[in-house]
Enzyme design. Structure first.
Site, PDB file in Angstrom:
ATOM      1  N   LYS A   1      85.668  50.068  83.630  1.00 20.68           N
ATOM      2  CA  LYS A   1      85.100  51.343  84.080  1.00 20.68           C
ATOM      3  C   LYS A   1      84.542  51.170  85.485  1.00 20.68           C
ATOM      4  O   LYS A   1      83.770  50.244  85.761  1.00 20.68           O
ATOM      5  CB  LYS A   1      83.967  51.722  83.127  1.00 20.68           C
ATOM      6  CG  LYS A   1      84.008  53.134  82.618  1.00 20.68           C
ATOM      7  CD  LYS A   1      82.923  53.326  81.603  1.00 20.68           C
ATOM      8  CE  LYS A   1      82.811  54.751  81.210  1.00 20.68           C
ATOM      9  NZ  LYS A   1      81.662  54.967  80.332  1.00 20.68           N
TER      10      LYS A   1
HETATM   11  C1  E4P Z   1      81.293  58.171  79.177  1.00 16.51           C
HETATM   12  O1  E4P Z   1      82.097  57.263  79.179  1.00 16.51           O
HETATM   13  C2  E4P Z   1      79.834  57.983  79.209  1.00 16.51           C
HETATM   14  O2  E4P Z   1      79.503  56.791  78.564  1.00 16.51           O
HETATM   15  C3  E4P Z   1      79.068  59.057  78.484  1.00 16.51           C
HETATM   16  O3  E4P Z   1      79.907  60.029  77.921  1.00 16.51           O
HETATM   17  C4  E4P Z   1      77.859  59.558  79.207  1.00 16.51           C
HETATM   18  O4  E4P Z   1      77.268  60.566  78.457  1.00 16.51           O
HETATM   19  P1  E4P Z   1      75.753  61.048  78.615  1.00 16.51           P
HETATM   20  O5  E4P Z   1      75.721  62.110  79.640  1.00 16.51           O
HETATM   21  O6  E4P Z   1      75.415  61.573  77.249  1.00 16.51           O
HETATM   22  O7  E4P Z   1      74.951  59.834  78.991  1.00 16.51           O
END
Ligand code: E4P
Length: 214
Positions: free
Chosen positions: A83
């Protein structure tokens, strides 16, 4: 549409996997920090449970550091997806990791143009954060819809992960918008299974069944 679980919690991952409900997992530094264990141990264990893609985030801010981390992360298990945040340095890193055959998930996407640039750099996935847009009174689902349209228009193979999901309604809307994946917190996955009429129906069947002579 594929469902990924958005967590680094092993109990949640084992449970969702036992339901046959998940195709992969996404993590981020916040989710990993909640578990209080070594990053490498957590990712390796998740990859041993779930055979599908498991996103692990690089935390360097420069391309060189991201590439180095990406190579290291991808060596932990064959299903690791690296990522990378959408920045100029991130795009450079995605380009290089893609050239090396390493899968990437470009994260923190808040505009269709950011997603387009990530696709051009060769990203395997892009993650538009729809819940965080909803939180600031913008329609996150419009972003998912726009990215899906743009990728279709130009035949990009980059897959769209609807991320920052807050409710089962988000999942249904993302599926209608044509997102390839929705990554959901465990709580939302549980909510997706449930319906009050199902519970009422089971109770009614059992009540009637108890009246059947045996
Ligand atoms: C995506 O890969 C992220 O880990 C995640 O969806 C972030 O979500 P949040 O806004 O609930 O922290």
């Amino acid at each position: 549409m594929k469902i990924f679980l958005d967590t680094a919690n092993i109990t949640e991952i084992r449970t969702a996997h036992s339901w046959g409900a998940i195709d992969g997992v996404t993590t981020n530094p916040t989710l990993v920090s909640r578990e209080g264990r070594r990053f490498e141990d957590a990712i390796k264990e998740i990859c041993s449970i779930v055979p599908g893609p498991v996103s692990a985030e690089a935390t360097s801010l420069d391309a060189e550091g991201m590439i180095k981390e990406g190579i290291q992360l991808s060596g932990w298990a064959p299903n690791v997806v690296v990522k990378i945040p959408i920045t100029a340095e991130g795009l450079k890193a995605v380009r290089e990791l893609t050239a090396r055959g390493i899968k990437t998930n470009v994260t923190l996407i808040f505009s269709p143009i950011q997603a387009l640039l990530a696709a051009k750099a060769g990203a395997t996935y892009v993650s538009p954060f729809l819940g965080r847009l909803d939180d600031i009174a913008q329609t996150g689902m419009d972003l998912v819809r726009d990215i899906v349209t743009i990728f279709k228009n130009y035949n990009y193979t980059t897959q769209v992960i609807a991320a920052s999901i807050r409710s089962p309604l988000h999942v249904a809307e993302a599926a209608k918008a044509g997102a390839h994946v929705a990554t959901v917190p465990f709580k939302v996955l549980e909510q997706m299974i449930k319906h009050p009429l199902t519970d009422i129906g089971i109770k009614r069947f059992l009540d009637d069944w108890s009246k059947v002579p045996r």
